[in-house]
Design a protein around this motif. Structure first.
Motif, PDB file in Angstrom:
ATOM      1  N   MET A 188       0.812  -1.211   0.000  1.00 62.75           N
ATOM      2  CA  MET A 188       0.000   0.000   0.000  1.00 62.75           C
ATOM      3  C   MET A 188       0.849   1.266   0.000  1.00 62.75           C
ATOM      4  N   ALA A 189       2.151   1.127  -0.208  1.00 64.36           N
ATOM      5  CA  ALA A 189       3.061   2.274  -0.277  1.00 64.36           C
ATOM      6  C   ALA A 189       4.248   1.877  -1.142  1.00 64.36           C
ATOM      7  N   ALA A 190       5.177   2.805  -1.322  1.00 65.68           N
ATOM      8  CA  ALA A 190       6.343   2.555  -2.177  1.00 65.68           C
ATOM      9  C   ALA A 190       7.109   1.319  -1.721  1.00 65.68           C
ATOM     10  N   VAL A 191       7.626   0.572  -2.693  1.00 67.92           N
ATOM     11  CA  VAL A 191       8.374  -0.662  -2.408  1.00 67.92           C
ATOM     12  C   VAL A 191       9.839  -0.427  -2.767  1.00 67.92           C
ATOM     13  N   LYS A 192      10.642  -0.239  -1.728  1.00 66.20           N
ATOM     14  CA  LYS A 192      12.074  -0.024  -1.945  1.00 66.20           C
ATOM     15  C   LYS A 192      12.906  -1.198  -1.425  1.00 66.20           C
ATOM     16  N   ALA A 193      12.548  -1.712  -0.241  1.00 72.99           N
ATOM     17  CA  ALA A 193      13.338  -2.767   0.407  1.00 72.99           C
ATOM     18  C   ALA A 193      13.083  -4.112  -0.264  1.00 72.99           C
ATOM     19  N   LEU A 194      14.125  -4.699  -0.838  1.00 68.34           N
ATOM     20  CA  LEU A 194      14.037  -5.996  -1.514  1.00 68.34           C
ATOM     21  C   LEU A 194      15.220  -6.856  -1.103  1.00 68.34           C
ATOM     22  N   ALA A 195      14.985  -8.161  -0.888  1.00 70.54           N
ATOM     23  CA  ALA A 195      16.080  -9.068  -0.516  1.00 70.54           C
ATOM     24  C   ALA A 195      15.733 -10.487  -0.938  1.00 70.54           C
ATOM     25  N   TRP A 196      16.596 -11.072  -1.773  1.00 67.50           N
ATOM     26  CA  TRP A 196      16.435 -12.471  -2.185  1.00 67.50           C
ATOM     27  C   TRP A 196      17.022 -13.382  -1.110  1.00 67.50           C
ATOM     28  N   CYS A 256      12.658   0.441   5.380  1.00 69.82           N
ATOM     29  CA  CYS A 256      13.592   1.115   4.476  1.00 69.82           C
ATOM     30  C   CYS A 256      14.531   0.147   3.763  1.00 69.82           C
ATOM     31  N   SER A 257      14.893  -0.938   4.440  1.00 71.18           N
ATOM     32  CA  SER A 257      15.885  -1.848   3.865  1.00 71.18           C
ATOM     33  C   SER A 257      15.740  -3.229   4.489  1.00 71.18           C
ATOM     34  N   LEU A 258      16.167  -4.256   3.739  1.00 73.82           N
ATOM     35  CA  LEU A 258      16.100  -5.650   4.204  1.00 73.82           C
ATOM     36  C   LEU A 258      17.396  -6.367   3.854  1.00 73.82           C
ATOM     37  N   VAL A 274      16.459   4.905   9.307  1.00 72.57           N
ATOM     38  CA  VAL A 274      17.618   4.148   8.831  1.00 72.57           C
ATOM     39  C   VAL A 274      17.382   3.804   7.361  1.00 72.57           C
ATOM     40  N   LEU A 275      17.891   4.655   6.483  1.00 69.98           N
ATOM     41  CA  LEU A 275      17.547   4.574   5.064  1.00 69.98           C
ATOM     42  C   LEU A 275      18.223   3.429   4.332  1.00 69.98           C
ATOM     43  N   PHE A 276      19.495   3.145   4.682  1.00 70.67           N
ATOM     44  CA  PHE A 276      20.286   2.209   3.884  1.00 70.67           C
ATOM     45  C   PHE A 276      21.001   1.210   4.790  1.00 70.67           C
ATOM     46  N   MET A 277      21.153  -0.020   4.286  1.00 74.76           N
ATOM     47  CA  MET A 277      21.958  -1.045   4.950  1.00 74.76           C
ATOM     48  C   MET A 277      22.807  -1.761   3.909  1.00 74.76           C
TER      49      MET A 277
END
Length: 447
Positions: A301-309, A349-351, A392-395
């Motif tokens: 329901m919002a922007a999708v930025k955090a992705l992790a395979w 924010c990140s995964l 925490v924007l980035f990992m």
């Protein structure tokens, strides 16, 4: 009635010790047992006819002749004791096996082991300004400048400072060889740099119409995502580098990740969409109206930025939604099915997956600005790491999978020993390098 006495046989084998006791029937007096059984019945039948004197005589006779034996089947010899040390050894072996299989609970430090200043870090959810290369060097974009931090000795160096008219830097990503780094710019250009010589090798122009906020490598292919909604595969070895284009997002592409096999690409956008693309469906000239995506997933329901395979299940993808969604979702990318959804309570924010355990780390925004470690698949919280005072924007994860670096809007870069000590690597046979930069001449300088 025939006699119940057993015949005499060689019973040495049955009398020898073992792991169970086999009764020795030669030690039983079956004639006496038969007498006692029948005598009890006769006594009940003749109770009324027997006089007190006869009853007293019978009782005294039984006491003297039968020695007051009342047990019918009585073993005269005791069962043999178990062989010395057999059970003790089995128990000790089982205990040692359990001790080896049971892992001690890992200690997770609650505070960062190192904190560095990161002035001028752009506080923008849709950018990707942090990456950790295979050569153990971390790259971070601060305003118009890209810095390199070597984890081996803690030294910092400047890679490039771009001009104001093309900056700020909007994305950074290391090539698989750990030597070359791609830099996306606000002007829509993408630069390729050699970190060992601080030399600009190539600038990719005309790929996008606006800033390039996401980058992902797949061997010699550099995939770029822009604010224009386009996703482009660029072959950095050739002059005409734009080899395929994916169209599906209507707004900025803020998340890009290739699967470990390099067969599937996940993309997330500000249009709340998550796409799964298959490399076999890529086309250099897609026909109008042609759906190139394998799956179009509209659950966020919002922007999708955090992705992790997932590193231990090739078709498992984790995705995180922005402030209006706050959920981590798990997908089977073969079928497009949503396997689970967890409301985290704040912007995701990140995964990052743990490479050594079945765990997932997420970074968040308001209100706690924390890093949360989850156990997969139960999604039970293992730890919450706090210290950042802004989202925490980035990992980024170290090559050995042990340390995680996080960068936040509070302009700090923190290092967390959250994933524990990695297992000792097994020696691998030496093979010829197949990376995209095995030879310097593979990249040509087209300015």
């Amino acid at each position: 009635m025939p006699s119940l006495r057993s015949s005499s046989k060689d019973l040495s084998s049955r009398q020898s010790g073992g792991d169970r006791f086999i009764p020795d029937r030669s030690a039983m007096d079956f004639d006496m047992a038969y007498y006692l059984l029948t005598e009890t019945r006769k006594e009940k039948e003749n109770t009324a006819a027997a006089s007190p004197s006869k009853e007293t005589y019978r009782r005294l006779l039984a006491e003297n002749l039968l020695n007051n034996r009342t047990r019918i089947l009585a073993f005269k010899s005791k069962p043999p004791s178990p062989a010395e040390g057999v059970l003790q050894e089995a128990y000790s072996n089982a205990s040692s096996h359990q001790a080896k299989s049971a892992k001690p609970r890992r200690y997770i430090p609650q505070s960062a082991e190192r904190t560095l200043d990161a002035p001028d870090l752009v506080d923008d959810y849709y950018l990707n300004l942090l990456d950790w290369g295979s050569s153990n060097v971390l790259s971070i974009a601060l305003g118009n400048t890209v810095y390199l931090w070597a984890a081996s000795d803690g030294s910092t160096s400047e890679l490039v400072t771009v001009d104001e008219d093309v900056g700020p830097v909007t994305s950074v990503s290391w090539a698989p060889d750990g030597r070359h780094v791609a830099v996306g710019l606000n002007s829509s250009d993408i630069q390729l740099w050699d970190s060992s010589s601080n030399r600009l090798l190539r600038t990719l122009r005309g790929v996008h119409g606006s800033r390039v906020g996401s980058l992902a490598w797949n061997n010699n292919i550099l995939t770029t995502g822009g604010m224009d909604g386009k996703i482009v595969n660029n072959d950095v070895r050739v002059r005409s580098h734009m080899v395929q284009t994916y169209r599906g997002h209507q707004q900025e592409v803020c998340g890009l990740k290739w699967s470990g096999s390099g067969q599937q690409l996940a993309s997330g956008g500000n249009d709340n969409l998550l796409h799964i693309w298959d490399i076999s469906m890529a086309s250099s000239n897609p026909s109008p109206g042609q759906n190139q995506w394998l799956h179009r997933l509209e659950d966020h329901m919002a922007a999708v930025k955090a992705l992790a395979w997932c590193p231990f299940q090739s078709n498992l993808l984790a995705s995180g939604g922005g402030g209006g969604d706050r959920c981590i979702k798990f997908w089977n990318t073969h079928t497009g099915a949503c396997l689970n959804s967890v409301d985290t309570g704040s912007q995701v924010c990140s995964l990052l997956w743990n490479k050594n355990e079945r765990e997932l780390l997420s970074s968040h925004g308001f209100t706690q600005n924390q890093l949360t470690l989850w156990k997969y698949p139960s999604m039970v919280k293992i730890a919450e790491l706090t210290g950042h005072t802004s989202r925490v924007l980035f990992m980024a994860q170290s090559p050995d999978g042990c340390t995680v670096a996080s960068a936040a809007g509070d302009e700090t870069l923190r290092f967390w020993n959250v994933f524990g000590t990695p297992e000792a690597p097994k020696p691998a046979a030496k093979t010829a390098s197949t990376g995209p930069f095995t030879s310097f001449n593979h990249i040509r300088s087209y300015y």
